[in-house]
Design a protein around this motif. Structure first.
Motif, PDB file in Angstrom:
ATOM      1  N   VAL A  24       0.530   1.766   6.606  1.00 27.95           N
ATOM      2  CA  VAL A  24       1.157   1.994   5.311  1.00 27.95           C
ATOM      3  C   VAL A  24       2.616   2.362   5.521  1.00 27.95           C
ATOM      4  CG1 VAL A  24       1.114   3.443   3.266  1.00 27.95           C
ATOM      5  CG2 VAL A  24      -1.022   2.775   4.359  1.00 27.95           C
ATOM      6  N   CYS A  32       7.718   4.094   8.452  1.00 25.57           N
ATOM      7  CA  CYS A  32       7.194   4.536   7.163  1.00 25.57           C
ATOM      8  C   CYS A  32       8.267   5.288   6.389  1.00 25.57           C
ATOM      9  CB  CYS A  32       5.987   5.441   7.413  1.00 25.57           C
ATOM     10  SG  CYS A  32       5.192   5.951   5.908  1.00 25.57           S
ATOM     11  N   LYS A  65       0.844  -1.191   0.000  1.00 27.96           N
ATOM     12  CA  LYS A  65       0.000   0.000   0.000  1.00 27.96           C
ATOM     13  C   LYS A  65       0.879   1.239   0.000  1.00 27.96           C
ATOM     14  CE  LYS A  65      -2.792  -1.499   3.468  1.00 27.96           C
ATOM     15  NZ  LYS A  65      -3.988  -1.594   4.324  1.00 27.96           N
TER      16      LYS A  65
END
Lengths: 268, 856
Positions: free
Chosen positions: B784, B814, B734
Motif C-alpha cells: 500500500v 509509502c 489501496k
C-alpha cells in the motif's frame, strides 16, 4: 433535558454563521432528541485555595503547575474549583452506531454532543457563579488541561483528586483521553476582581504544541507538574511533608523523580 | 463458631459497614492521597476504622482495598492487600466479634473503562481482578464484595475473576443515578438478570445517591431479584468546601430511610460515603425493630443486553428474534464474512432493530473463516452499537464459550438438544456464564415424527438441565419446523408440540418459522400463516426475518387480535397508511406511465385523443415511496446518457447531490435496468459526489451536506455492488486508514473512509488504537502506498510519530497523510508527513494527485 443552542451545533459542524437547509436542520433535531434521551449528565467539583509562589507556577490541591496560561487565568484568585462534568456514554453509543449506519448522523452526534457538554457545563458553572456571587467572588472563565500550555497530564490529577470515576463515571485511557468522550475537566478561579477582559484569561494559542514549542511528548507536560502526594508515600523512610513545590524525592519535577518508573502518573 | 454468611444472608438482617473515605480524611488523609497506602503507613488507624464499625454492630466489614489493583500498585499489590486482610483480622479479634463478623475483600473499579468504549480489554480486566482475589482469598477473607461498579461489563470481569479464583461467596453492588441508570446504560432489571445468571450470591446498589433517592431503585431491585438485595447509600448528597466533603443527611434521618428500605425487602444494609459508625448504629437499631421477612420475586424467563431486558412468556407478547445475521443461503452475507466486512454485518443488525426485532440471532459459522474469532468480534461490535439482547447461535462449543464469556448481559443460547454428548458439553457453559438455553426436541434417535416424541425429549432436556442447576425458566424448547413439502403432517406435529409445551409442561417455546415452507412457491404466504397459527398455539418466541412484510403483518395482526397491543399503537403505527397490493401496483403503473409520457413530451390528453385507453392516472405522484421534498419525477432522464441539452444531470445525480439516500438507491435500481454498472458509477455517482466535494472546498457546501451526499452515494454503491456479481469497480488504489495506538476516537477517520470509498479507493480500515507495527506490516504485505493516520491529543500524536518513522524505514515508497484535532501543518511537516489532512476532502484530493502521478 439540557438546553442546547442550535447555533453552537451549526458552528461545530462547520457552518460558522450560516444556517443550514431545512432538511439538515430536521436531521439535526431528530439526532438531538435521541441524544437527550440517552444522556446521563453528571457533574462534580471541589474547591481549593490557590497560591502563586514563583512566576508562572500555580499551586493548588497539592499540585505545583508550571503554566503561563493557568498562571494568568488564576492570577489574583483566592480559590479555584476543580470541575468535571460529562453527558454520559449514551452519546458515544450513538456516534458508534452512526459510523455504521450513516456517517452524517455520526457527525451530527459528534457536533451536538460537544455542544451538549458545553451547555451542561455552562449551566452547572452558573450554579457555582450564583453561590460565589453571594460571597462577593467572581468567576474566571474555565480553563481545561490540554489547551495552550496547561498540561494534558493534569487529567490524571483531576481523576484522582475529584475521584472522577466514582462521582462522574469518567475514566481515562492510558493516553489520558476521557471516556465518555463528551466530558470536560477544568479549573474555575474565584477572584474578588478581574481587571482584564474575559478573553484575556484564555489562551491565545490553543494548540499545545504551538503554544509550548515542544514536541508532542513534551507538550503533554508531565515535566510541568510536581505533586506532593504520590502513591509511593508509604515508604516510611521518606519524609512526606517536603518543601513546597518539590516532590517526594526533592526534585522539582516528577519527570526527574527517581521513582518515576513505578509512579502512578508515569507517562510512557 | 462463625456460620457461613450464605446461611445467614436472606434469612436475617445482615448489616454492612459504612464509609471509609470520610473517616480517613478526618484522621488526616489528604484529598487525592490513596487510602490503601495507609495499610502500610497507618495500620492502627485502619484497625480503628474497622473497630468503629464492628462496635456499631456491622456483620460484614470491608478490607481497605477498594482501589487496590496492579494498575495503581504495580510494585506492592500483594503487600497492600495482605496487610489489609491482616488488619481486618486483628480488628475482628480485638472487637471480640470473631463469631459474628465477616471480612469482605473489597474490590472497586479499576479506574479504566472497558473496550470498546474505553481502552481496557475484558480479558485484561479479569486478569487484574483475579490477582486481587487470589491474594485476598489466600490471606483468609470470608467473602468477596465487588462494589461501586459503574459498568456491568467491568462488573462481569470482576465476578468471573472471583468465581474462577476462589470458592468464597460473591456479592456485587452497582452505582445507579437518580433515574435508575448505570453509567454504561444498565438498569436494575438488566443488572439483576445478568448477575443472577452469573451466580452472584447477593446483589444491590451502593454510592452516588442518598437513601431517599435510592428507594425507587431498591423497589425495582427487589421486584426483579431472586437473591438477597443489598443497599449501601451515601449519607445524602455531597457538598464540597476546600477539599472536604459534607453530606446532607444526618444519622437519625438516615436510619429512618433505611428502615423504609428494609421494609421494601432489602436483606443487607449498610452505608457508603459520608456514613460513620454512628449512622450504622442508628440504622441497626431502627431496622432490627422490624421482623425479617424474606422476599423473593417470581420465576421469570429473561434475557438481557447491557441495558435492556426481554421477558419471554408469562403473558408478554411473543418475542421476535431477527434471523438475518446468518450465512446460510445468503451469498452477500457469506461474502461479507470472507471479506471481513463487519460493517455490513452490523448494518444487518441495525436494520432488523429498526424493523422491530426484539432480539438478534448471531450466527457466523462458515467454513472459510475462524468462527470463534468472528463471533467474538461481531458480538463485541453489536453490543457496542445496539441495546438488543443477542442469541448466540453456534454448534461450536469454543465459539459458544468465548461469545458467552464476552457477552455483556444474559444471552439467549442456541442451542442444545436431547443428545447426551451435546447436553453434557453445553450445560456446563450455560451454568457458568448464565443464559437462557434453547433446547431442540431431537436426540440420538433423530427428530421424532410425533408430538409425543418431541415432548418426551423436552422433558429429558428440562431434567438434565436441572441436574446442572439450570432451572426450567432458563430453558426454551424448540418444537422443530420441518418442511411440509416433505411431510404434509409436519406443521400439525409442530403446532401440537408447541401447544403441549405451554399447556402440559408450562414452559416456553421457540421456532425457526421459515423452515416450514422450504420447497414450496410463495413461501411467505405459508410462513406468515403458519406463524399466526403457531402464535395462537402459544409460541413464545420466533426466529424470523423482521424485514419481511408478510411476517410482520401476521405478527402485528395477531398481537392486535389478542389484546397484546395497547391502543393498537404498534399496529396503527405500522399500517395507518396501508395500501393493498392491488392499489400499490396500480399507483406504480401510473407513476411509470407519467414519467414515460413526460420524457417523450406527450401529454395524457394527446394519448386519449389518439384513441388509446389510459385508465386512471394523475401524472404526478411521489416517486416510489418517501422522498424528502415530495418532488415528482419530471424532466429527468434516467434511461439514456448525454442526451439532454443542459448537460448530463440524471435523477441519480440529483439524489446524491441533495443527499437523498433512498431516492438514490431507487434511481440506481432503475438505471441498472438499462445501463451498465460501471457506466453508472463513472458517469453519475462519482461526478455527482465530486460536484459536492468541490462545493465543500469552495465553502458553498458544508460538512453535513457532504456527508449526506456520501451517505446517498454509499447506498447507491450498495445497490450496484449487489448486482455486480464478481465484476470489480475500477479501483484507483489501496489506502490504509488507522487511528493510532492509544486513540479510541475514529469518527474523523471514518468520515475520510466513506469519502475515499466513494471516490473509488479500496480502503483498508485498521480501526482504532492501532500499533505502529500493524500499520507497517499491512502496508508492506499489501503493497500500500498511501497511509492516513489520525490522532486526537498530544499523547497519541507521539505514536503517530513512531508509525511514520517505521513506515519510512520499512516502506519508503509509502506516502503518509495525517489529521486529527491536535494536528497542524507545521507539526505535520515536522514529523515527516506528506500531507496535512486539514478537512474531510484533503486526503481524497491528495490520493487523487498520487493516483494521477501513478504513485499508487
Amino acid at each position: 433535558m439540557i438546553d442546547i443552542n442550535p447555533k453552537e451545533i451549526y458552528r461545530f459542524l462547520g457552518y460558522r454563521n450560516i444556517t443550514p437547509t431545512p432538511e439538515i436542520d430536521e436531521r439535526i433535531n431528530v439526532c438531538v432528541n435521541k441524544m437527550q434521551k440517552s444522556s446521563s449528565p453528571r457533574c462534580f467539583y471541589r474547591k481549593f485555595s490557590v497560591a502563586a509562589k514563583e512566576p508562572d507556577v500555580t499551586e493548588i490541591a497539592g499540585l505545583s503547575i508550571h503554566s503561563k496560561n493557568l498562571y494568568k487565568n488564576l492570577s489574583g484568585c483566592d480559590y479555584a474549583y476543580m470541575f468535571a462534568a460529562t453527558v454520559g456514554i449514551g452519546i458515544d453509543h450513538l456516534i458508534k452506531r452512526g459510523e455504521v449506519e450513516s456517517i452524517m448522523d455520526a457527525a451530527i452526534y459528534q457536533a451536538a454532543g460537544a455542544a451538549m457538554i458545553e451547555a451542561y457545563a455552562d449551566s452547572e458553572v452558573e450554579k457555582i457563579r450564583n453561590a460565589e456571587d453571594k460571597s462577593g467572588y467572581r468567576l474566571r472563565p474555565r480553563y481545561s488541561p490540554g489547551y495552550g500550555d496547561l498540561p494534558l497530564a493534569l487529567q490524571s490529577d483531576f481523576a484522582r483528586i475529584l475521584d472522577m470515576q466514582k462521582w462522574c463515571g469518567i475514566s481515562l485511557t492510558d493516553t489520558l483521553l476521557m471516556v465518555p468522550s463528551k466530558s470536560i475537566t477544568a479549573f474555575i478561579g474565584c477572584a474578588k476582581s478581574s481587571a482584564l477582559p474575559e478573553s484575556d484569561y484564555l489562551a491565545k494559542t490553543i494548540n499545545p504544541m504551538e503554544a509550548t514549542g515542544l514536541s508532542a511528548k513534551g507538550a503533554t507536560g508531565n515535566e510541568m507538574i510536581s505533586r506532593k502526594y504520590c502513591n509511593l508515600a508509604q515508604d516510611a523512610s521518606e519524609d512526606r511533608h517536603t518543601e513546597r513545590g518539590k516532590n517526594l524525592t526533592g526534585s522539582h519535577s516528577c519527570h526527574d523523580c527517581r521513582k518515576a518508573k513505578d509512579c502512578l502518573y508515569r507517562m510512557v | 463458631m462463625r456460620k457461613n454468611i450464605l446461611d445467614r444472608l436472606g434469612k436475617e438482617w445482615i448489616f454492612f459497614d459504612g464509609g471509609t473515605g470520610s473517616i480517613l480524611q478526618e484522621k488526616g488523609l489528604q484529598p487525592g492521597e490513596l487510602p490503601e497506602t495507609w495499610n502500610l503507613s497507618h495500620p492502627e488507624e485502619i484497625i480503628d476504622l474497622h473497630l468503629g464499625y464492628l462496635r456499631a454492630g456491622s456483620h460484614i466489614f470491608n478490607t481497605n482495598t477498594f482501589g487496590a489493583n496492579r494498575l495503581k500498585y504495580p510494585d506492592n499489590l500483594d503487600e497492600i492487600v495482605s496487610s489489609a486482610v491482616h488488619l481486618a483480622k486483628e480488628a475482628r479479634r480485638r472487637s471480640g466479634r470473631e463469631d459474628d463478623s465477616y471480612i469482605a475483600l473489597d474490590i472497586g473499579p479499576t479506574g479504566k473503562l472497558l473496550k470498546p468504549m474505553g481502552d481496557l480489554s475484558f480479558d485484561d480486566a479479569v486478569d487484574i481482578f483475579s490477582e486481587v482475589v487470589r491474594i485476598g482469598a489466600r490471606e483468609g477473607a470470608d467473602l468477596v464484595l465487588i462494589e461501586t461498579m459503574n459498568d456491568t461489563y467491568e462488573a462481569k470481569a470482576a465476578v468471573l475473576a472471583a468465581k474462577e479464583n476462589c470458592d468464597l461467596p460473591v456479592l456485587l453492588t452497582c452505582v445507579f443515578d437518580a433515574s435508575g441508570k448505570m453509567l454504561t446504560g444498565g438498569t436494575p432489571e438488566s443488572m439483576v438478570s445478568m448477575f443472577e445468571a452469573l451466580g452472584v450470591n447477593a446483589l444491590g446498589t451502593n454510592c452516588s445517591l442518598g437513601p431517599e433517592q435510592m428507594i425507587p431503585i431498591v423497589e425495582r431491585l427487589v421486584n426483579a431479584s431472586h437473591v438477597p438485595v443489598l443497599v449501601n447509600p451515601n449519607a445524602g448528597l455531597p457538598k464540597c468546601e476546600d477539599g472536604k466533603t459534607f453530606y446532607d443527611v444526618d444519622a437519625e434521618a438516615f436510619a429512618g430511610y433505611m428502615k423504609t428500605i428494609a421494609g421494601l425487602g432489602a436483606a443487607g444494609l449498610g452505608g457508603c460515603c459520608g456514613t460513620t459508625p454512628e449512622y450504622i448504629k442508628k440504622e441497626i437499631e431502627a431496622v432490627t425493630a422490624l421482623p425479617f421477612i424474606p422476599k423473593k420475586a417470581p420465576s421469570r424467563t429473561v434475557i438481557s443486553s447491557f441495558s435492556q431486558v426481554v421477558e419471554i412468556g408469562n403473558g408478554n407478547r411473543p418475542v421476535i428474534i431477527g434471523e438475518r445475521i446468518n450465512p446460510t443461503g445468503k451469498k452477500r452475507f457469506k461474502q461479507a464474512l470472507v471479506e471481513h466486512d463487519i460493517d455490513y454485518i452490523i448494518d444487518q443488525g441495525l436494520q432488523q432493530e429498526d424493523a422491530g426485532a426484539d432480539v438478534l440471532d448471531v450466527n457466523v459459522g462458515s467454513p472459510e473463516i475462524d468462527e470463534v474469532e468472528m463471533i467474538d468480534e461481531v458480538i463485541t461490535r453489536l453490543q457496542s452499537v445496539l441495546a438488543l439482547p443477542l442469541q448466540i447461535d453456534t454448534s461450536d462449543p469454543k465459539a459458544m464459550e468465548l461469545a458467552l464469556r464476552h457477552y455483556n448481559g444474559k444471552a439467549l443460547i442456541n442451542s442444545v438438544n436431547g443428545k447426551e454428548e451435546v447436553m453434557h458439553s453445553v450445560f456446563p457453559l450455560v451454568k457458568k456464564y448464565g443464559g437462557v438455553i434453547v433446547g431442540l426436541a431431537l436426540d440420538e434417535g433423530g427428530i421424532p415424527e410425533t408430538a409425543d416424541g418431541r415432548i418426551a425429549i423436552a422433558k429429558k432436556i428440562y431434567d438434565t438441565a436441572m441436574s446442572y442447576g439450570i432451572p426450567k425458566e432458563d430453558v426454551v424448547i424448540d418444537g422443530l419446523c420441518m418442511t411440509i413439502s416433505s411431510d404434509p403432517n409436519s406443521a400439525l406435529v409442530t403446532l401440537e408440540t408447541v401447544r403441549r409445551i405451554r399447556d402440559e409442561l408450562g414452559g416456553n417455546s421457540i421456532l425457526g418459522v421459515s423452515n416450514i415452507s422450504f420447497g414450496l412457491p410463495a413461501r411467505e404466504l405459508v410462513n406468515s400463516y403458519f406463524f399466526a397459527m403457531a402464535l395462537q398455539n402459544g409460541l413464545s418466541c420466533a426466529i424470523i426475518n423482521p424485514n419481511n412484510q408478510a411476517m410482520m403483518q401476521a405478527y402485528r395482526s395477531f398481537c392486535a387480535l389478542t389484546n397484546q397491543d395497547e391502543n393498537f399503537q404498534s399496529f396503527i403505527g405500522a399500517y395507518h397508511d396501508y395500501k393493498t397490493p392491488e392499489k400499490r401496483i396500480s399507483e406504480a403503473v401510473d407513476n411509470c406511465r407519467a414519467r414515460v409520457l413526460d420524457a417523450l413530451g406527450i401529454s395524457a390528453g394527446d394519448l386519449v385523443s389518439s384513441g388509446r385507453p389510459l385508465g386512471k392516472g394523475n401524472g404526478s405522484g411521489s416517486f416510489g415511496g418517501s422522498d424528502a421534498t415530495g418532488n415528482s419525477a419530471s424532466a429527468k432522464d434516467t434511461s439514456s446518457s448525454g442526451s439532454s441539452a443542459q448537460g448530463y444531470h440524471s435523477k441519480l445525480m440529483e439524489a446524491i447531490e441533495r443527499g437523498m439516500a433512498n431516492p438514490a438507491a431507487e434511481a440506481t435500481r432503475e438505471a441498472l435496468k438499462s445501463r451498465d454498472a460501471l457506466d453508472i458509477i463513472n458517469s453519475d455517482l462519482v461526478p455527482a459526489l465530486d460536484i459536492v466535494g468541490q462545493g465543500f472546498e469552495k465553502g458553498t457546501v458544508f460538512l453535513p451536506q457532504l456527508l449526506m451526499a456520501a451517505d446517498a452515494a454509499k447506498k447507491a454503491f450498495a445497490v450496484v455492488k449487489e448486482s455486480m456479481e464478481g465484476s470489480q469497480q475500477e479501483i484507483k488504489g489501496k489506502v490504509i486508514l488507522a487511528t493510532v495506538k492509544g486513540d479510541i476516537h475514529d469518527i474523523g477517520k471514518n468520515i475520510v473512509k466513506v469519502l475515499l470509498e466513494n471516490y473509488g479507493y479500496d480502503v483498508i480500515d485498521l480501526g482504532k488504537d492501532v500499533p505502529p507495527e500493524t500499520i507497517v506490516d499491512t502496508a508492506v504485505s499489501q503493497d500500500v502506498k498511501l497511509v492516513g493516520l489520525s490522532a486526537l491529543m498530544t499523547t497519541t500524536v507521539v505514536n503517530m510519530e513512531e508509525t511514520i518513522k517505521q513506515l519510512h524505514e520499512k516502506k519508503p515508497d509509502c506516502k503518509i497523510a495525517v489529521g486529527g484535532a491536535v494536528m497542524t501543518q507545521d507539526y505535520a511537516d515536522k514529523i515527516g508527513a506528506d500531507c496535512y489532512g486539514r478537512d474531510a476532502m484533503t486526503t481524497v484530493r491528495f490520493a487523487d494527485e498520487l493516483c494521477e502521478k501513478g504513485l499508487l
